[in-house]
Design an enzyme around this catalytic site. Structure first.
Site, PDB file in Angstrom:
ATOM      1  N   PHE A   1      13.181  31.533   2.254  1.00 47.16           N
ATOM      2  CA  PHE A   1      13.633  32.146   1.017  1.00 47.16           C
ATOM      3  C   PHE A   1      12.962  31.431  -0.144  1.00 47.16           C
ATOM      4  O   PHE A   1      12.567  30.271  -0.021  1.00 47.16           O
ATOM      5  CB  PHE A   1      15.163  32.073   0.899  1.00 47.16           C
ATOM      6  CG  PHE A   1      15.796  33.421   0.758  1.00 47.16           C
ATOM      7  CD1 PHE A   1      15.936  34.266   1.834  1.00 47.16           C
ATOM      8  CD2 PHE A   1      16.234  33.869  -0.497  1.00 47.16           C
ATOM      9  CE1 PHE A   1      16.495  35.522   1.692  1.00 47.16           C
ATOM     10  CE2 PHE A   1      16.803  35.125  -0.641  1.00 47.16           C
ATOM     11  CZ  PHE A   1      16.940  35.952   0.444  1.00 47.16           C
TER      12      PHE A   1
ATOM     13  N   GLN B   1      19.124  35.184 -14.719  1.00 46.14           N
ATOM     14  CA  GLN B   1      18.074  35.445 -13.734  1.00 46.14           C
ATOM     15  C   GLN B   1      17.746  36.936 -13.648  1.00 46.14           C
ATOM     16  O   GLN B   1      18.639  37.768 -13.504  1.00 46.14           O
ATOM     17  CB  GLN B   1      18.543  34.966 -12.371  1.00 46.14           C
ATOM     18  CG  GLN B   1      17.527  35.218 -11.271  1.00 46.14           C
ATOM     19  CD  GLN B   1      17.822  34.359 -10.060  1.00 46.14           C
ATOM     20  OE1 GLN B   1      18.661  34.694  -9.235  1.00 46.14           O
ATOM     21  NE2 GLN B   1      17.147  33.234  -9.973  1.00 46.14           N
TER      22      GLN B   1
ATOM     23  N   HIS C   1      15.878  39.335 -11.218  1.00 44.24           N
ATOM     24  CA  HIS C   1      15.322  39.342  -9.862  1.00 44.24           C
ATOM     25  C   HIS C   1      14.026  40.135  -9.899  1.00 44.24           C
ATOM     26  O   HIS C   1      13.984  41.223 -10.467  1.00 44.24           O
ATOM     27  CB  HIS C   1      16.331  39.977  -8.902  1.00 44.24           C
ATOM     28  CG  HIS C   1      16.019  39.733  -7.462  1.00 44.24           C
ATOM     29  ND1 HIS C   1      14.925  40.292  -6.850  1.00 44.24           N
ATOM     30  CD2 HIS C   1      16.639  38.986  -6.525  1.00 44.24           C
ATOM     31  CE1 HIS C   1      14.906  39.895  -5.577  1.00 44.24           C
ATOM     32  NE2 HIS C   1      15.933  39.100  -5.361  1.00 44.24           N
TER      33      HIS C   1
ATOM     34  N   LEU D   1      18.734  46.297  -5.820  1.00 40.54           N
ATOM     35  CA  LEU D   1      17.974  45.157  -5.356  1.00 40.54           C
ATOM     36  C   LEU D   1      17.289  45.357  -4.015  1.00 40.54           C
ATOM     37  O   LEU D   1      17.911  45.798  -3.068  1.00 40.54           O
ATOM     38  CB  LEU D   1      18.929  43.968  -5.217  1.00 40.54           C
ATOM     39  CG  LEU D   1      18.229  42.651  -4.969  1.00 40.54           C
ATOM     40  CD1 LEU D   1      17.641  42.146  -6.266  1.00 40.54           C
ATOM     41  CD2 LEU D   1      19.189  41.639  -4.402  1.00 40.54           C
TER      42      LEU D   1
ATOM     43  N   GLU E   1      15.111  39.434  -1.538  1.00 36.79           N
ATOM     44  CA  GLU E   1      13.991  38.527  -1.333  1.00 36.79           C
ATOM     45  C   GLU E   1      13.657  38.410   0.156  1.00 36.79           C
ATOM     46  O   GLU E   1      12.550  38.057   0.531  1.00 36.79           O
ATOM     47  CB  GLU E   1      14.420  37.165  -1.869  1.00 36.79           C
ATOM     48  CG  GLU E   1      13.316  36.232  -2.204  1.00 36.79           C
ATOM     49  CD  GLU E   1      13.853  35.087  -3.064  1.00 36.79           C
ATOM     50  OE1 GLU E   1      14.168  35.328  -4.234  1.00 36.79           O
ATOM     51  OE2 GLU E   1      13.959  33.968  -2.544  1.00 36.79           O
TER      52      GLU E   1
ATOM     53  N   ARG F   1      12.315  32.827  -8.454  1.00 31.26           N
ATOM     54  CA  ARG F   1      12.374  34.157  -9.061  1.00 31.26           C
ATOM     55  C   ARG F   1      11.878  34.216 -10.489  1.00 31.26           C
ATOM     56  O   ARG F   1      11.280  35.211 -10.896  1.00 31.26           O
ATOM     57  CB  ARG F   1      13.816  34.647  -9.003  1.00 31.26           C
ATOM     58  CG  ARG F   1      14.226  34.902  -7.578  1.00 31.26           C
ATOM     59  CD  ARG F   1      15.696  35.194  -7.462  1.00 31.26           C
ATOM     60  NE  ARG F   1      16.004  35.465  -6.058  1.00 31.26           N
ATOM     61  CZ  ARG F   1      17.230  35.604  -5.584  1.00 31.26           C
ATOM     62  NH1 ARG F   1      18.261  35.489  -6.397  1.00 31.26           N
ATOM     63  NH2 ARG F   1      17.433  35.849  -4.309  1.00 31.26           N
TER      64      ARG F   1
ATOM     65  N   HIS G   1      20.068  40.078 -12.756  1.00 29.79           N
ATOM     66  CA  HIS G   1      20.649  39.783 -11.452  1.00 29.79           C
ATOM     67  C   HIS G   1      21.774  38.757 -11.455  1.00 29.79           C
ATOM     68  O   HIS G   1      22.792  38.935 -10.800  1.00 29.79           O
ATOM     69  CB  HIS G   1      19.521  39.297 -10.546  1.00 29.79           C
ATOM     70  CG  HIS G   1      19.913  39.088  -9.117  1.00 29.79           C
ATOM     71  ND1 HIS G   1      20.416  40.096  -8.342  1.00 29.79           N
ATOM     72  CD2 HIS G   1      19.881  37.978  -8.327  1.00 29.79           C
ATOM     73  CE1 HIS G   1      20.666  39.633  -7.113  1.00 29.79           C
ATOM     74  NE2 HIS G   1      20.373  38.353  -7.097  1.00 29.79           N
TER      75      HIS G   1
ATOM     76  N   ARG H   1      18.360  29.850 -10.623  1.00 29.07           N
ATOM     77  CA  ARG H   1      18.967  29.681  -9.311  1.00 29.07           C
ATOM     78  C   ARG H   1      17.990  30.068  -8.205  1.00 29.07           C
ATOM     79  O   ARG H   1      17.238  31.030  -8.349  1.00 29.07           O
ATOM     80  CB  ARG H   1      20.209  30.569  -9.208  1.00 29.07           C
ATOM     81  CG  ARG H   1      20.804  30.633  -7.815  1.00 29.07           C
ATOM     82  CD  ARG H   1      22.074  31.444  -7.783  1.00 29.07           C
ATOM     83  NE  ARG H   1      21.891  32.873  -7.877  1.00 29.07           N
ATOM     84  CZ  ARG H   1      21.644  33.690  -6.847  1.00 29.07           C
ATOM     85  NH1 ARG H   1      21.510  33.208  -5.627  1.00 29.07           N
ATOM     86  NH2 ARG H   1      21.519  34.987  -7.029  1.00 29.07           N
TER      87      ARG H   1
END
Ligand SMILES: Cc1cc2nc3c(=O)[nH]c(=O)nc-3n(C[C@H](O)[C@H](O)[C@H](O)COP(=O)(O)OP(=O)(O)OC[C@H]3O[C@@H](n4cnc5c(N)ncnc54)[C@H](O)[C@@H]3O)c2cc1C
Lengths: 574, 240
Positions: free
Chosen positions: A115, A235, A237, A247, A250, A281, A347, A389
């Site tokens: 990730f 954030q 995304h 979404l 990821e 991100r 996000h 994050r």
């Protein structure tokens, strides 16, 4: 109606349910949620939950901690990041023993995948750290916790909207709201109140968040004269479905998805040569918008392609079945055969209600505690995520700090006597409702909300600058004026969503304003907060947390230092 | 393009009986039915009530009867229907209507609670010990059932609950039971199977396959119920 409990948790997402489950071991607790708890937006979490189990390859909590801090552009409090990384494996183990159906590897252990920003050996190469249940990680954790709440007979108050925190004798002693079914006012008299109300993506036009993510916890906090922390860090995304914002996890890139511009170039090679599509991100979101702004969007439009074709149909269906299915539903595309149009989508909120590592809410830069009040989950800021994050770090944050918050809130409740409620608390909600229903102004909820969403999207997106932020602050004042001149067309009492949306809009405006002001004041670029007029990170001046307050005199910011232990700030490169 | 929606209306304060309102919505082929309903609310009549959540088919809030079939409003697009004539939007059947498209789902959630057994619960603590081992094959045994989003469509489509036996526990609760019975990590499943055998339990299911047809997550619900029946027969009533 007045209910009495030791602990009352506002919010039934993963953060709220874990907190309630833990607290229920020692005292009486209930969960209050404006939508049925099993609809909470935690169910949307797709990709996974981070923990250095090392089931696939060597991993250590120290590496997880480092990645979290570096991912957060060194704004994370390192004591909190250390707790997160150290306690993560034990928490995932707990979830598994409660029954979460994690995907498995050939040894029968929890399977893990790569990730963004999660690495081996302090940034050397990507590591498989994300534990997951296909791309239904949030849903399966929620279902397990919901069943657990039923088994433990924890009372759930569904479809109750909270619109006020109650304080007396200098401490929080409950909340008041109303039953959405019929507008009956409901008061919860408690020894401790836990806010677990989630994020506020709905203040933007394009978001991955559901309709209920309207920042109510932020509004409740500001309205009580308390402060919010680091609100400028939002954030975006990188891969929302173009136009819809839904979404594409990821996980799609972790399994081998590649980002391409109109020249078919794998452009992440330029921006993050070592981690490429698995960079954090903030970096990928900026890369995509830079490509688009420089004319390399697909067909001159504001999107790029996420190419999943090389992964193979079988793997796609096994690893990200939900994603593949909704790409088919909404775009009519088979992701196995055609690239998917994507663009950044709002996000996650790194900032929120400031807390210590026990979940206690802090009221100032000296870390004074708001007695009886706790916050946890996306609405809280401990702060582990700093300025940006990492993927999969939210779910683990909910569980690690949910446990701690549940424990400390129940301890506090056992040790302290109940303070009495202020007088006529039911009236507070009753009056608020009557005021809105009877108001005869000129502005509609929908008009103001649309204006707000457009404003935030235009002026406070991935790239920001002082001039636009200042313009937006002026504009917010106008919207707030309009808000005080509201009129509702529905004045019924049963499931009057326009009324609920009016309350939510109040919270959205407050939240947006605190974001704009914090962003305007921070004259540097760090993590997700990028100022084109101050494009560099400046540690000497700005390695500090923002606290923002909003009262009748207007907005005010103060700052306090970041807790740094193991890792001194370095330049952030991937 | 313009599409006409005929929407079920009922206000418990004002109405004795329900009626239908017609709205013409400016929309596109690729728009979700949910988007159209929201346009009705924001542009024409804000008093139309319906539930919504994630907007992409994972939270289970917006199950409605669309042209007679239980469906998620966020998962269906205008082009999925014959949009040249009216698209009819009604609440889910079986449940009682509270307001407009909103039904009382308490009977649905109560059914899930019914199958809870009184096992001793583990403490909620982070654990030193490692996870249980479970093979990929063992996970596959119940994986279909974890896709359930508790939207309530299956119960609203079941001919048994609708026409024969309203107290029937229903497909969703049976699916949830299946999810636990076939999870290799769970040991004492007999108690749960005994619960399933009670009145209005699993034997009331006559495999009409309607639940499977309407499930928005394409879960093979009937198949899981049949598997559970077989297991109950083998484990609780073995032919000696
Ligand atoms: C599409 C998507 C995918 C994601 N994937 C991942 C992932 O793979 N890994 C990861 O780590 N993170 C992921 N995240 C982030 C993560 O899911 C969220 O940050 C997290 O679930 C938030 O949980 P929460 O418990 O804080 O709040 P939520 O789950 O949002 O719950 C909020 C609760 O508060 C209640 N509430 C709010 N306001 C009120 C009010 N006024 N009165 C009463 N109740 C109220 C709501 O009803 C709800 O029950 C994802 C997020 C999204 C949107």
């Amino acid at each position: 109606m007045i209910y009495t409990y030791d602990v009352v948790v506002i919010g039934g997402g993963i953060a709220g349910l874990i907190t309630a489950l833990k607290a229920s071991e020692k005292c009486s607790v209930s969960v209050v949620s404006k939508i049925h708890v099993t609809r909470s937006h935690s169910v949307a979490a797709q990709g996974g939950i981070a923990a250095s189990l090392g089931n696939e390859e060597e991993d250590r909590w120290e590496w997880h901690m480092f990645d979290t801090v570096k991912g957060g552009d060194y704004l994370s409090d390192q004591n909190a990041a250390e707790i997160l990384a150290k306690e993560a494996p034990g928490c995932v183990s707990m979830l598994e023993h409660l029954g979460v159906p994690f995907s498995r590897n050939s040894n029968g252990k929890i399977q893990q995948r790569r990730f963004g920003g999660h690495t081996q050996n302090f940034g050397k190469v990507p590591v498989k750290r994300a534990c997951y249940a296909a791309d239904r990680t949030g849903r399966t954790i929620m279902d397990t916790l919901y069943d657990e709440c039923l088994m433990r007979k924890i009372p759930l108050h569904n479809e109750v909207f909270i619109n006020n925190l109650l304080f007396s004798e200098n401490q929080c002693c409950g909340v008041v709201g109303y039953d959405i079914r019929d507008c009956t006012p409901i008061v919860f008299h408690a020894k401790t109140v836990v806010l677990a109300t989630g994020g506020a993506g709905r203040i933007f036009k394009t978001t991955s968040n559901g309709y209920s993510s309207t920042g109510d916890g932020f509004g409740l906090t500001l309205n009580s004269g308390l402060v919010l922390q680091d609100m400028e860090f939002i954030q975006f995304h990188p891969t929302g479905i173009f136009g819809l914002g839904i979404l594409v996890s990821e996980a799609a890139r972790a399994e081998g998805g590649i980002l391409r511009n109109n020249k078919n170039e794998r452009f992440m090679m330029k921006y993050a040569p070592s981690l490429k599509e698995l960079a954090p991100r903030d970096i990928i979101a900026r890369a995509i918008l830079t490509e688009i702004n420089e004319g390399r969007g697909i067909n001159g439009e504001k999107y790029v392609f996420l190419d999943l074709r090389s992964i193979g149909k079988e793997t796609l269906l096994e690893k990200i079945p939900e994603v593949i299915s909704f790409i088919q539903t909404y775009l009519g595309i088979s992701a196995n055969e055609a690239p998917v149009p994507v663009a950044p989508t709002c996000h996650y909120f790194m900032g929120g209600i400031p807390t210590n590592t026990k979940g206690q809410v802090l009221v100032d830069k000296n870390h004074t505690i708001a007695r009886g009040l706790y916050a946890v989950g996306e609405c809280a800021c401990v702060s582990v995520h700093g300025a940006n994050r990492l993927g999969c770090n939210s779910l683990i944050d909910l569980v690690v700090f949910g446990l701690r918050t549940g424990k400390s809130a129940s301890r506090y409740s056992i040790k302290h006597n109940r303070v009495s409620l202020p007088v006529e608390t039911e009236k507070i909600s009753e009056n608020k409702i009557a005021f809105l229903l009877e108001k005869k102004g000129n502005s509609s909820v929908y008009n103001i909300r649309e204006n707000l969403q457009n404003l935030m999207t235009e002026k406070c997106n991935v790239f920001r600058d002082g001039q636009n932020l200042s313009l937006a602050l002026d504009k917010i004042c106008e919207l707030k004026k309009k808000y005080s001149d509201l009129v509702l067309n529905d004045n019924g009492t049963h499931f009057n969503y326009e009324l609920q949306e009016a309350f939510e809009l109040g919270n959205m405006l407050k939240t947006a304003e605190s974001i704009l002001y914090s962003a305007f004041k921070r004259k540097e670029s760090r993590g997700a907060h990028f100022r084109t007029d101050f494009p560099e990170r400046e540690d000497t001046k700005w390695l500090k947390h923002t606290l923002v307050a909003s009262n009748l005199q207007g907005l005010k910011v103060t700052y306090f230092p970041v807790k740094i232990s193991r890792f001194q700030p370095l330049k952030r490169k991937y | 393009m313009k599409v006409t929606f005929k929407v079920f209306r009922f206000d418990p304060i004002k109405d004795e009986k329900h009626h239908y309102d017609t709205f013409v919505v400016e929309t596109k082929l690729n728009e979700r039915i949910l988007d159209c309903l929201n346009k009705i609310r924001s542009k024409q009549d804000s008093s139309v009530s319906f539930r919504m959540g994630c907007s992409y088919g994972i939270c289970g809030s917006d199950a409605l009867t669309i042209n007679g079939v239980p469906s998620l409003a966020c998962q269906k697009l205008v082009k999925d229907y014959n949009y040249t004539s009216e698209i009819i939007i009604e609440p889910l059947k079986f449940y009682s209507v509270i307001k407009d498209l909103i039904v009382d789902l308490d009977p649905f959630f109560k059914r899930l609670e019914k199958l809870k057994t009184d096992e001793k619960r583990k403490p909620i603590n982070k654990l030193e010990k490692r996870e249980n081992i479970q093979s990929i094959e063992d996970l596959k045994q119940f994986e279909d059932a974890i896709k359930c989003i508790l939207c309530g469509s299956c119960v609203a489509a079941c001919p048994i609950t609708l026409e024969v036996e309203p107290e029937f526990i229903g497909p969703a609760a049976l699916l949830r039971a299946y999810r636990y019975i076939f999870d290799s990590r769970i040991k004492n499943i007999n108690e749960k199977m005994l619960l399933l055998e009670k009145a209005h339990g699993i034997w009331s299911c006559k495999s009409h396959y309607k639940c499977t047809l309407v499930c928005p997550k394409q879960i093979k619900v009937t198949k899981t119920i049949l598997k559970t029946k077989r297991k109950i027969r083998e484990d609780l009533h073995p032919k000696t």
